[in-house]
Design a protein around this motif. Sequence first.
Motif, mmCIF file in Angstrom:
data_model
loop_
_atom_site.group_PDB
_atom_site.id
_atom_site.type_symbol
_atom_site.label_atom_id
_atom_site.label_comp_id
_atom_site.label_asym_id
_atom_site.label_seq_id
_atom_site.Cartn_x
_atom_site.Cartn_y
_atom_site.Cartn_z
ATOM 1 N N PHE A 1 35.507 43.709 27.167
ATOM 2 C CA PHE A 1 36.060 42.357 27.302
ATOM 3 C C PHE A 1 37.585 42.389 27.263
ATOM 4 O O PHE A 1 38.251 41.802 28.116
ATOM 5 N N ILE A 2 38.138 43.082 26.281
ATOM 6 C CA ILE A 2 39.595 43.129 26.131
ATOM 7 C C ILE A 2 40.245 43.872 27.296
ATOM 8 O O ILE A 2 41.184 43.375 27.925
ATOM 9 N N LEU A 3 39.750 45.068 27.603
ATOM 10 C CA LEU A 3 40.374 45.880 28.655
ATOM 11 C C LEU A 3 40.307 45.213 30.026
ATOM 12 O O LEU A 3 41.309 45.151 30.739
ATOM 13 N N LEU A 4 39.136 44.698 30.389
ATOM 14 C CA LEU A 4 39.019 44.073 31.700
ATOM 15 C C LEU A 4 39.754 42.734 31.761
ATOM 16 O O LEU A 4 40.224 42.336 32.828
ATOM 17 N N VAL B 1 43.335 43.846 32.471
ATOM 18 C CA VAL B 1 43.481 44.351 33.841
ATOM 19 C C VAL B 1 43.407 43.209 34.858
ATOM 20 O O VAL B 1 44.114 43.226 35.869
ATOM 21 N N THR B 2 42.562 42.216 34.603
ATOM 22 C CA THR B 2 42.372 41.122 35.568
ATOM 23 C C THR B 2 43.194 39.881 35.226
ATOM 24 O O THR B 2 42.938 38.802 35.765
ATOM 25 N N CYS B 3 44.161 40.029 34.336
ATOM 26 C CA CYS B 3 45.027 38.904 33.927
ATOM 27 C C CYS B 3 44.222 37.735 33.363
ATOM 28 O O CYS B 3 44.539 36.569 33.597
ATOM 29 N N TYR C 1 38.565 38.053 33.868
ATOM 30 C CA TYR C 1 37.291 38.626 33.410
ATOM 31 C C TYR C 1 36.695 37.822 32.256
ATOM 32 O O TYR C 1 35.483 37.669 32.175
ATOM 33 N N SER C 2 37.540 37.298 31.379
ATOM 34 C CA SER C 2 37.014 36.546 30.237
ATOM 35 C C SER C 2 36.223 35.322 30.708
ATOM 36 O O SER C 2 35.183 34.987 30.135
ATOM 37 N N TYR C 3 36.685 34.662 31.767
ATOM 38 C CA TYR C 3 35.938 33.522 32.310
ATOM 39 C C TYR C 3 34.597 33.974 32.873
ATOM 40 O O TYR C 3 33.578 33.311 32.692
ATOM 41 N N TRP C 4 34.593 35.120 33.548
ATOM 42 C CA TRP C 4 33.340 35.626 34.090
ATOM 43 C C TRP C 4 32.382 36.016 32.967
ATOM 44 O O TRP C 4 31.185 35.785 33.051
ATOM 45 N N TRP C 5 32.916 36.596 31.896
ATOM 46 C CA TRP C 5 32.095 36.989 30.753
ATOM 47 C C TRP C 5 31.403 35.759 30.152
ATOM 48 O O TRP C 5 30.204 35.790 29.878
#
Length: 170
Positions: free
Chosen positions: A89-92, A95-97, A100-104
Amino acid sequence: MDQGPTPPQASPVMPEDAPVSSGEIREVPAASHGVPQVPVNASRSLLTWIVLTFLTCGIYSWYFIYTLANDMNRICQGDNEETPGLLVFILLSIVTCGFYSYWWYYKIGNRMQANAPRYGLMFQENGTTILLWMIVGLLLCGLGPFVAMFIIIKNSNALAAAYNARLVRA
């Protein structure tokens, strides 16, 4: 020839995705897919999340994601999905600004809704609802992400309570 009393026979194991009727008792295997069957947290609170996230300068939110991912992997095991943990979660997210957190959150909302019927539950909210509250809800004085987190907490508590009830009945 008398062989003495017969040992008690174990009841057959019911599939996890079979509907649960009231009073039905089913045997839960001690471990499945390498994940031990232990009770999960069913008492998450939005107020606790807000206060502890504020007091710890955001560190509690990382812990919350870590425990939520672990609990969802336990509750939803066998659905051929896996919720990535905190490190991913943190790394992606970096990387994706942050995208990724929204997708998670979107994926976890869909996973909770998809697994709710396994526990005799029905959720109206899915990943799209959470995503809309996270993004569009920002226009409501920034309250949208809190509504999205409330939905996640409410649904995860309901799933966790049903999961824990199955363990107790086993």
